[in-house]
Design an enzyme around this catalytic site. Structure first.
Site: not given
Lengths: 61, 471
Positions: B80, B180, B156
């Site tokens: 990420k 997330s 996310s």
């Protein structure tokens, strides 16, 4: 909570924190502030009256 | 290498060690697929092609020379774009983050992956600062769900979820402050684990909420997640919240059976929530039944303060996020995406007293969860209320009012995994969440792995993934 009370509270917060908001963002915060108050009041549980705010786990075991 | 790519890390490792494929071939193929899919799935912020190919060559040479760094050697992964890497800037999908922030060494977890021989293909899209929602006006790409491009992969860690589901990487890292990792895992039909707070170093990660943030693995299977966690876990003096706690050999703990394990099922708040989609509810209950039929025991447990704990989690998250972002909200709020800015502004509405009360509720809920877990080995609940929603019609306020089944375990710092437990009538994945005792990721993963030995939901891939071929 009345609309005017929420508006006064948000106005004070925005001024204190020097936030720059669009009119729509301001109105949204006023609406949500009023919504949040009963939820936040629920955090005052009788059973946590004597409880310390706690760190979950220590930095080292 | 063609279209028959390995389905997971374990399979890829066998191919590499059997000399039936090379890491270089695998890396070339997946990079090509990932680039081809950028206009549809849009999972990557940046590609690190040069360093990835170099790492793949090294892995092949080392394996040929008898140097075995373990199961991640030569395996294409990605992280990420909220984690610092030495080969690419870190953006947090935002115009606000100082571009110099990424000009630094690898985050601890990235360094550990590289030392284990993993091949990092690049950095993956996320919801801005791990709290926003896609806003095309920011100029940043947003990931789409490979099961239905009109829907979110969840957030996310949206790019990580989408890339794994689409077969662009074999695994990756996400971060999780309120769900997330587990949300995208559920929406994309893959596996994801939020470890115990302190288990994995957060050094080199852009914070969202200091006391709730976790870094963890995402992959197609729980077994693959275990292989990644084994590498990234461990005490790190650079992270003040890091804990020195022994970690079992996770792979050897996965015996494929839930026999003898006790599964706690808290009905109130979770299964009785009016907002819970009926298909999700049934799929998770069916998942529990499957485990029970295979020898696990079911125990009803109670978490009477779950609802107020959800309020506390939001108070802590919005308060801590506001503490980090306040200067930028004051000076250049227009650079945030619209939804991110609106989310962050909510932090101003919580007072210091609210934050303290939330921490006291946190302490209560932590004890309550540990009490429930003292009767059982794991808790099993739905991961999300529903299947992946469409981008159109997004209402952040509706989401804020709804129960959260994931944020509670961030508040308590407990390990929690999501595994796919079925599909809705319109073909969208459903996630089942397994929650464990502090530092007992092994049991969480044992249950998840056993479930995946009993079922084949995790083997399904979206049609789009099969169609993503390099031009």
């Amino acid at each position: 909570m009345t609309d005017s009370a929420a508006e006064q509270a948000v106005a004070a917060i925005v001024e204190r924190d020097h936030l720059r908001l669009s009119p729509e963002e301001y109105e949204r915060l006023v609406r949500i502030y009023a919504e949040l108050q009963p939820q936040l009041a629920a955090l005052r549980l009788p059973e946590i009256r004597d409880r310390e705010p706690a760190v979950i786990y220590p930095a080292r075991a | 290498m063609g279209g028959d790519l390995p389905a997971n890390i374990v399979e890829a490792g066998e191919l590499l060690r059997g000399r039936r494929a090379s890491s270089l071939e695998l890396t070339h193929e997946l990079l090509a697929r990932a680039k081809t899919s950028q206009e549809t799935i849009g999972a990557f912020v940046t590609f690190s092609e040069e360093s990835a190919l170099s790492a793949a060559r090294t892995a092949d040479e080392e394996l040929a020379g008898g140097v075995d760094r373990g199961p991640l050697q030569g395996i294409p992964l990605a992280v990420k774009d909220i984690l610092a890497t030495s080969d690419a800037p870190t953006t947090a999908n935002s115009r606000v983050l100082d571009p110099g922030w990424g000009n630094r060494a690898d985050a601890t977890v990235v360094r550990k992956l590289r030392e284990a021989g993993a091949v990092l293909l690049g950095k993956l899209v996320l919801h801005e600062f791990a709290i926003g929602w896609p806003d095309p006006d920011t100029g940043f790409r947003f990931a789409r769900n490979p099961w239905d491009l009109a829907r979110t992969p969840g957030g996310s860690s949206s790019g990580t979820g989408a890339a794994i589901a689409a077969g662009l990487i074999l695994g990756g890292l996400g971060t999780d402050t309120g769900g997330s990792i587990r949300g995208p895992a559920a929406y994309c039909g893959i596996s994801g684990l939020k470890p115990t707070f302190g288990r994995v170093s957060k050094e080199g990660c852009v914070p969202l909420a200091y006391s709730l943030d976790h870094i963890g693995p995402m992959a197609r299977t729980i077994r693959d997640c275990a292989l990644i966690l084994q590498v990234i876990a461990g005490f790190d003096p650079l992270d003040p919240s890091s804990v020195e706690a022994p970690l079992l050999d996770l792979a050897s703990e996965l015996n494929g059976s839930p026999r003898g394990l006790r599964i706690g099922v808290p009905s109130t708040y979770f299964f009785e929530a009016t907002e819970l989609n009926a298909e999700v509810r049934q799929a998770v209950l069916d998942g529990i039944d499957r485990l029970v039929a295979a020898g696990a025991g079911r125990v009803d447990v109670d978490l009477p303060h779950a609802s107020v704990a959800a309020t506390a989690q939001r108070a802590v998250m919005f308060g801590e996020a506001y503490a980090y972002h306040q200067p930028d909200l004051q000076s250049r709020s227009e650079l945030y995406g619209k939804y991110t800015r609106q989310q962050l502004q909510l932090g101003a509405l919580y007072s210091a007293a609210d934050y303290v009360q939330a921490q006291r509720v946190r302490s209560l809920f932590k004890e309550e969860a540990l009490r429930a877990l003292s009767q059982v080995d794991v808790l099993v609940v739905p991961t999300m209320l529903n299947v992946a929603p469409t981008f159109e019609g997004y209402d952040p306020d509706a989401m804020r009012r709804a129960p959260t089944f994931t944020g509670l375990w961030n508040l308590a710092g407990l390990p929690a995994a999501s595994v796919c437990c079925g599909f809705s009538s319109v073909g969208l994945p459903i996630g089942m969440q397994i929650v464990g005792k502090p530092f007992d990721e092994a049991t969480v993963m044992r249950v998840g792995d056993a479930y995946q030995q009993l079922t084949d939901w995790h083997l399904r891939t979206p049609t789009l993934a099969r169609e993503v071929q390099p031009a």
